[in-house]
Design an enzyme around this catalytic site. Structure first.
Site, PDB file in Angstrom:
ATOM      1  N   LYS A  53       0.807  -1.234   0.000  1.00  0.00           N
ATOM      2  CA  LYS A  53       0.000   0.000   0.000  1.00  0.00           C
ATOM      3  C   LYS A  53       0.837   1.279   0.000  1.00  0.00           C
ATOM      4  CE  LYS A  53      -3.686  -0.282  -0.409  1.00  0.00           C
ATOM      5  NZ  LYS A  53      -4.301  -0.469  -1.745  1.00  0.00           N
ATOM      6  N   HIS A 115       6.809  -7.303  -2.520  1.00  0.00           N
ATOM      7  CA  HIS A 115       6.712  -6.580  -1.245  1.00  0.00           C
ATOM      8  C   HIS A 115       7.768  -7.090  -0.265  1.00  0.00           C
ATOM      9  CE1 HIS A 115       3.166  -4.444  -2.369  1.00  0.00           C
ATOM     10  NE2 HIS A 115       2.344  -5.460  -2.290  1.00  0.00           N
ATOM     11  N   SER A 145      -3.890   3.154   4.899  1.00  0.00           N
ATOM     12  CA  SER A 145      -4.187   2.462   3.648  1.00  0.00           C
ATOM     13  C   SER A 145      -4.147   0.943   3.831  1.00  0.00           C
ATOM     14  CB  SER A 145      -3.182   2.897   2.579  1.00  0.00           C
ATOM     15  OG  SER A 145      -3.572   2.422   1.326  1.00  0.00           O
TER      16      SER A 145
END
Length: 301
Positions: A53, A115, A145
């Site tokens: 995010k 990620h 987020s």
């Protein structure tokens, strides 16, 4: 990628978080670990790395347009098919893993997203001197987020309420580990690995055109001013939010009735979520966790 509909998905329970080599993970990102670890990068690969995010889809789309802007896949293939998520292994929902998708990419360069914290990145990326674009977002907006993302994404752990989620975030118990270690680990890597561009989400919001220019110069692309302006316009938040190829609306394990995948894309939205007490506690923890790194963030622009 065949994925069942939401109704059948409700039967699946949310994944458990466990400690994986010192980092909180779920099986969706560790089940294919041998293949991830031994993934063979190429010299012309471009790895898009972020904490969840932090602007992953945004930068992915910019790079996709810079390299393959006129490709017919742009309008027919969702971005997660064009830019595979390296460590993903959603076996209940797809027969294809992220590493297989990356191996089978027909494009050159291959755009691949991850990620993973820097210490988990397959070593072949460093050995091949592949280019890496890292995007970092300030911790407060990132936490907000991530909270809304976990609410709507059935393959993420149950977030609980905002207060308990924020506590978990400060303790670094989210999937992919502590935000603090992630952004500072990649920042340290940048000091010794020249093929890494470290971008800030806040800079992208402030002046997208300028950051597109930075990307072009880092990647050695001679994109015309007109082309850059066109891309900058196409990647504005509202345009991407309406675009079915970028807004993830075609992923049925995301429940858009709870929250859209692309929610606001603003800097400073944390002010609508943090109480004064939460903010004070967060600032205290932040100073403690970030005291050894030189990376600096803006929480408003």
């Amino acid at each position: 990628m065949e994925i069942p509909d939401m109704a059948s998905l409700k039967l699946h329970s949310r994944p458990e978080v466990f400690d994986f080599e010192g980092v909180s993970m779920t099986r969706f990102f560790t089940d294919n670990w041998e293949k991830v670890k031994n993934f063979q990068a190429r010299p012309d690969d471009i790895l898009i790395a972020t904490y969840p995010k932090a602007g992953t889809t945004w930068v992915s789309y910019i790079l996709d347009l810079l390299y393959f802007g006129n490709d017919e896949h742009q309008t027919s293939q969702p971005i997660y098919m064009r830019i595979p998520f390296l460590e993903s292994c959603f076996q209940e929902f797809s027969t294809v893993t992220g590493t297989e998708m990356a191996d089978n990419l027909p494009t050159s360069p291959r755009l691949i997203k991850t990620h993973l914290p820097v210490q988990f990145v397959p070593k072949s990326f460093w050995e091949q001197n592949s280019r890496i674009v890292y995007v970092a977002r300030n911790a407060k907006d990132n936490a907000v987020s991530y909270f809304h993302f976990d609410r709507m994404n059935m393959v993420q752990p149950e977030p609980g309420d905002w207060n308990s989620f924020l506590e978990k975030f400060m303790k670094g118990k989210n999937v992919f580990g502590p935000w603090y270690d992630h952004v500072s680990g990649w920042w340290e890597k940048k000091q010794t690995y020249s093929n890494l561009l470290y971008l800030f989400y806040e800079d992208l919001v402030e002046d997208t055109g300028r950051e597109v220019e930075h990307l072009c110069s880092f990647l050695g692309l001679s994109t015309s001013v007109e082309e850059r302006e066109k891309i900058t316009k196409g990647v504005q938040f509202d345009a991407m939010k309406q675009n079915k190829m970028t807004n993830h609306v075609t992923i049925p394990f995301m429940d858009f009735k709870i929250s859209p995948f692309m929610r606001k894309g603003k800097v400073g939205d944390w002010k609508c979520h943090f109480t004064v007490a939460q903010n004070e506690e967060f600032d205290e923890v932040y100073q403690q966790k970030m005291k050894k790194t030189t990376v600096k963030f803006r929480t408003e622009i």
